[in-house]
Design an enzyme around this catalytic site. Structure first.
Site, mmCIF file in Angstrom:
data_model
loop_
_atom_site.group_PDB
_atom_site.id
_atom_site.type_symbol
_atom_site.label_atom_id
_atom_site.label_comp_id
_atom_site.label_asym_id
_atom_site.label_seq_id
_atom_site.Cartn_x
_atom_site.Cartn_y
_atom_site.Cartn_z
ATOM 1 N N ALA A 18 4.689 11.707 -6.072
ATOM 2 C CA ALA A 18 6.090 11.313 -5.916
ATOM 3 C C ALA A 18 6.245 10.173 -4.904
ATOM 4 C CB ALA A 18 6.924 12.511 -5.474
ATOM 5 N N LYS A 19 5.206 9.920 -4.122
ATOM 6 C CA LYS A 19 5.177 8.816 -3.140
ATOM 7 C C LYS A 19 6.471 8.732 -2.335
ATOM 8 C CE LYS A 19 1.805 5.956 -5.569
ATOM 9 N NZ LYS A 19 1.687 6.683 -6.830
ATOM 10 N N ARG A 20 6.842 9.833 -1.670
ATOM 11 C CA ARG A 20 8.074 9.845 -0.891
ATOM 12 C C ARG A 20 7.817 9.378 0.535
ATOM 13 N NH1 ARG A 20 11.821 11.587 -5.041
ATOM 14 N NH2 ARG A 20 10.251 11.194 -6.605
ATOM 15 N N THR B 294 2.106 13.191 -2.785
ATOM 16 C CA THR B 294 1.762 11.882 -2.225
ATOM 17 C C THR B 294 2.937 11.354 -1.402
ATOM 18 O OG1 THR B 294 2.497 10.808 -4.275
ATOM 19 C CG2 THR B 294 0.132 11.250 -4.061
#
Ligand SMILES: O=C(O)c1cc(=O)[nH]c(=O)n1[C@@H]1O[C@H](COP(=O)(O)O)[C@@H](O)[C@H]1O
Length: 297
Positions: free
Chosen positions: A108-110, A137
């Site tokens: 989700a690359k938050r 992620t």
């Protein structure tokens, strides 16, 4: 493999994510299969470009790989694009991974300011959240320290995080190779991840639960920039295997000092072999065998 969790603030009694991942990689090989339901792949598999299609695609991948690879990594973007029915499909995929004995890294690359990060931590690492897999992620480019709520939540629930350090795309260098007080940003991120892993390592874990993302395609960047991958003592997610040009040779080159911590990830290259479950599994097993050989030697 246990998936039980403790509430934030309570001490987590079971094995942490780094330990569980380490055991899964030792038993099954290092490969993580990315679940990236691109429109072209849905078409190829004879599925509609809608939430039902993405759900069917993802559940078929999970079923085909159940108990066979260490981890899978659903890419949130391909679910989010269908709105709430797409997110429901992501939740079902995460639950299916648990039932199929597959560690699930939600890609989700938050990353946000600390107070907002609390919300992302609840969503992707909260005790009973339906969007929480085994790890998520994270992007540290608002400052590594902003990720603290997520790191704390991960450690409290036996989950993990993967922090972007040296990404597989060439544009990442603009930010990640830049110097901060004379030190490359990626090297600073690696140092901070190492510090976050210290307690678990001291307690005897084979790997900590704070991982980094280092692309299989980054060549000599880690060496050139003084990014000490061996010192991180957390898992190193290495996307870029297959479609982006990375392979066993690149993994050996990039991760020379930290091969046992590498979780190489491939999405399109495996998924193209579907929709037949046997073909999908065979493709994953072929790549996994090459990678297993590469990280062992
Ligand atoms: O965090 C990631 O997984 C990631 C980081 C990175 O540096 N590069 C990268 O490609 N990824 C993800 O890994 C997947 C790569 O897919 P394939 O190129 O099809 O194997 C995509 O979901 C990307 O978003």
């Amino acid at each position: 493999m246990t998936t039980s969790t403790a509430g934030a603030g309570e001490a987590f009694a079971g094995a942490g994510f780094g330990t569980r991942l380490s055991e899964a990689m030792a038993a099954r090989g290092p490969l993580c299969v990315g679940i990236d339901p691109h429109v072209g792949l849905l078409q190829r598999w004879g599925l509609p470009d809608d939430a039902r299609g993405v759900r069917e695609f993802s559940l078929r991948v999970v079923q085909a790989l159940a108990g066979q690879v260490a981890a899978v990594k659903p890419q949130s973007a391909f679910f989010e694009r269908y709105g709430s029915p797409g997110m429901a499909a992501l939740e079902e995929t995460i639950a299916a991974c648990r039932a199929a004995d597959l560690l699930c890294v939600v890609d989700a690359k938050r990353g946000d300011i600390g107070s907002t990060m609390d919300g992302y931590a609840d969503a992707f690492l909260g005790k009973d959240s339906t969007l929480a897999g085994d790890a998520v992620t994270l992007s540290p480019y608002l400052g590594f320290e902003t990720l603290r709520p997520a790191i704390d939540a991960a450690l409290a629930t036996g989950r993990g995080v993967f922090v972007l350090a040296l990404t597989s795309n060439p544009e990442g260098a603009q930010v990640q190779h830049a110097l901060a007080d004379g030190v490359p940003v990626a090297a600073l991120i690696a140092r901070q991840a190492a510090a976050a892993n210290a307690a678990e390592i001291e307690a005897g874990a084979p790997l900590g639960s704070v991982g980094l993302v280092v692309g299989a395609t980054v060549g000599s960047a880690a060496r050139d920039l003084g990014v000490d991958l061996g010192a991180v003592r957390g898992p190193l997610l290495a996307p870029g295997v297959g479609a982006q040009g990375g392979g066993a040779a690149q993994i050996r080159d990039v991760f020379a000092d930290a091969l046992r911590a590498v979780l190489p990830s491939s999405s399109r290259d495996v998924l193209r072999a579907g929709p037949d479950a046997g073909d999908l599994l065979a493709a994953a097993q072929a790549i996994n065998a090459e990678l297993r050989h590469a990280v062992a030697g």
